[in-house]
Design a protein around this motif. Structure first.
Motif, PDB file in Angstrom:
ATOM      1  N   ILE A  11       1.745   1.626  -3.559  1.00  9.30           N
ATOM      2  CA  ILE A  11       1.113   2.198  -4.480  1.00  9.30           C
ATOM      3  C   ILE A  11       0.885   3.705  -4.492  1.00  9.30           C
ATOM      4  N   GLU A  12       0.471   3.972  -3.011  1.00 13.87           N
ATOM      5  CA  GLU A  12       0.323   5.383  -2.328  1.00 13.87           C
ATOM      6  C   GLU A  12       1.792   6.639  -3.045  1.00 13.87           C
ATOM      7  N   LYS A  13       3.115   6.192  -3.885  1.00  9.63           N
ATOM      8  CA  LYS A  13       3.368   6.760  -3.863  1.00  9.63           C
ATOM      9  C   LYS A  13       3.746   6.598  -4.927  1.00  9.63           C
ATOM     10  N   GLU A  24       0.767   7.350  -6.341  1.00 10.78           N
ATOM     11  CA  GLU A  24      -0.223   7.586  -7.031  1.00 10.78           C
ATOM     12  C   GLU A  24      -0.206   9.462  -6.931  1.00 10.78           C
ATOM     13  N   GLU A  25       0.523   9.335  -5.527  1.00 14.35           N
ATOM     14  CA  GLU A  25       1.707  11.157  -5.698  1.00 14.35           C
ATOM     15  C   GLU A  25       2.450  11.520  -6.523  1.00 14.35           C
ATOM     16  N   PRO A  49       1.007  -1.334  -0.142  1.00 17.60           N
ATOM     17  CA  PRO A  49       0.316   0.282  -0.154  1.00 17.60           C
ATOM     18  C   PRO A  49       1.005   0.984   0.419  1.00 17.60           C
ATOM     19  N   ASP A  50       2.021   1.214   0.483  1.00 17.41           N
ATOM     20  CA  ASP A  50       2.716   1.938   0.950  1.00 17.41           C
ATOM     21  C   ASP A  50       3.930   2.827  -0.519  1.00 17.41           C
TER      22      ASP A  50
END
Length: 88
Positions: free
Chosen positions: A80-82, A84-85, A77-78
């Motif tokens: 994926i979050e990076k 998306e950012e 998830p980390d």
């Protein structure tokens, strides 16, 4: 892009540099099964032919120490979050 991975064990940690641009082989999978035991965890990647949905084929099976599986569960998830950012 190179990445550093740490082995999980009671021995002195070893730093391994992995060249992420190298590919031995790749097969598409739509399903990932996860099984966990006291000592390790296994990820099983399965390809299901869209025309024959009643049967799938295991394309990869990876078994890791339990601590590595737990770290992987946090890293996904980390990452994926990076990603998306970076798209913003």
């Amino acid at each position: 892009m190179s990445r550093r991975i740490e082995k999980t064990s009671t021995a002195q940690p070893t730093k391994i540099t992995v060249n992420g641009n190298t590919i031995v082989g790749s097969t598409y999978a739509q399903v990932v099964g996860v099984s966990i035991s006291d000592n390790d965890g296994t990820l099983e990647f399965v390809y299901v032919n869209p025309q024959v949905k009643s049967e799938g084929h295991t394309v990869a099976r990876i078994t890791l120490p339990r601590k590595s599986i737990e770290q992987l569960a946090k890293i996904i998830p980390d990452t994926i979050e990076k990603y998306e950012e970076q798209k913003k």
